[in-house]
Motif scaffolding. Sequence first.
Motif, PDB file in Angstrom:
ATOM      1  N   ASP A   1       7.477   3.181 -11.825  1.00  0.00           N
ATOM      2  CA  ASP A   1       6.297   2.319 -11.932  1.00  0.00           C
ATOM      3  C   ASP A   1       6.707   0.854 -12.090  1.00  0.00           C
ATOM      4  O   ASP A   1       6.087  -0.038 -11.513  1.00  0.00           O
TER       5      ASP A   1
ATOM      6  N   ASN B   1       0.822  -1.218   0.000  1.00  0.00           N
ATOM      7  CA  ASN B   1       0.000   0.000   0.000  1.00  0.00           C
ATOM      8  C   ASN B   1       0.854   1.266   0.000  1.00  0.00           C
ATOM      9  O   ASN B   1       0.559   2.221  -0.725  1.00  0.00           O
ATOM     10  N   GLN B   2       1.894   1.286   0.815  1.00  0.00           N
ATOM     11  CA  GLN B   2       2.746   2.477   0.916  1.00  0.00           C
ATOM     12  C   GLN B   2       3.443   2.800  -0.399  1.00  0.00           C
ATOM     13  O   GLN B   2       3.507   3.965  -0.798  1.00  0.00           O
TER      14      GLN B   2
ATOM     15  N   LYS C   1       2.532   1.721  -3.472  1.00  0.00           N
ATOM     16  CA  LYS C   1       1.535   2.023  -4.504  1.00  0.00           C
ATOM     17  C   LYS C   1       1.056   3.470  -4.388  1.00  0.00           C
ATOM     18  O   LYS C   1       0.838   4.135  -5.397  1.00  0.00           O
ATOM     19  N   GLN C   2       0.898   3.934  -3.155  1.00  0.00           N
ATOM     20  CA  GLN C   2       0.449   5.311  -2.918  1.00  0.00           C
ATOM     21  C   GLN C   2       1.612   6.304  -2.946  1.00  0.00           C
ATOM     22  O   GLN C   2       1.421   7.480  -2.721  1.00  0.00           O
ATOM     23  N   ARG C   3       2.809   5.790  -3.192  1.00  0.00           N
ATOM     24  CA  ARG C   3       4.036   6.596  -3.269  1.00  0.00           C
ATOM     25  C   ARG C   3       4.303   7.378  -1.976  1.00  0.00           C
ATOM     26  O   ARG C   3       4.849   8.470  -1.996  1.00  0.00           O
ATOM     27  N   LYS C   4       3.942   6.748  -0.863  1.00  0.00           N
ATOM     28  CA  LYS C   4       4.250   7.343   0.443  1.00  0.00           C
ATOM     29  C   LYS C   4       5.645   6.942   0.907  1.00  0.00           C
ATOM     30  O   LYS C   4       6.205   7.556   1.798  1.00  0.00           O
TER      31      LYS C   4
END
Length: 153
Positions: free
Chosen positions: A135, A112-113, A115-118
């Motif tokens: 990507d 999740n982190q 993918k959300q670029r956090k």
Amino acid sequence: MSRSIKNIFFGFVIIFLIVQMIQPVRNIDYGQVPSSDISKVYQVPGNVQSILRTSCYDCHSNGTNYPVYAYIQPLSFFLENHIKEGKKELNFSEWGLYSQRKQTHKLEAIENQIKQRKMPLSSYLYLHHDAKLSDDKIKEVVDWIESIHTEDK
């Protein structure tokens, strides 16, 4: 420049130099991969391991690759605190010490982190351009994580 301004400036320089002698304990593993490392728990493909080492391990393992500026105070204290917090959240070097449930949760969080670029943090990327996840790199890591979830079922 007046004498008092020179004295104040000289005082700041002396204090700055003295503070440089105070160095925190470093997060260095001396190249040894512990048996609890994620690479010992899971079959990590070379490309994914390379991505993790380049983009994650400095803050999320027991082995940080320190840049030159990390030895200058007060930056050094800031970095060590940042690393300590990162390791508290996720430590790839101690992955095998996590329960199966926690490992699964951490893998989902990693997915999740990124993918959300956090992650990696933008403040880290500012000075570590090679850690930026394209990507394609995100897809490689996500595909690997999803393959682990498939194996676990």
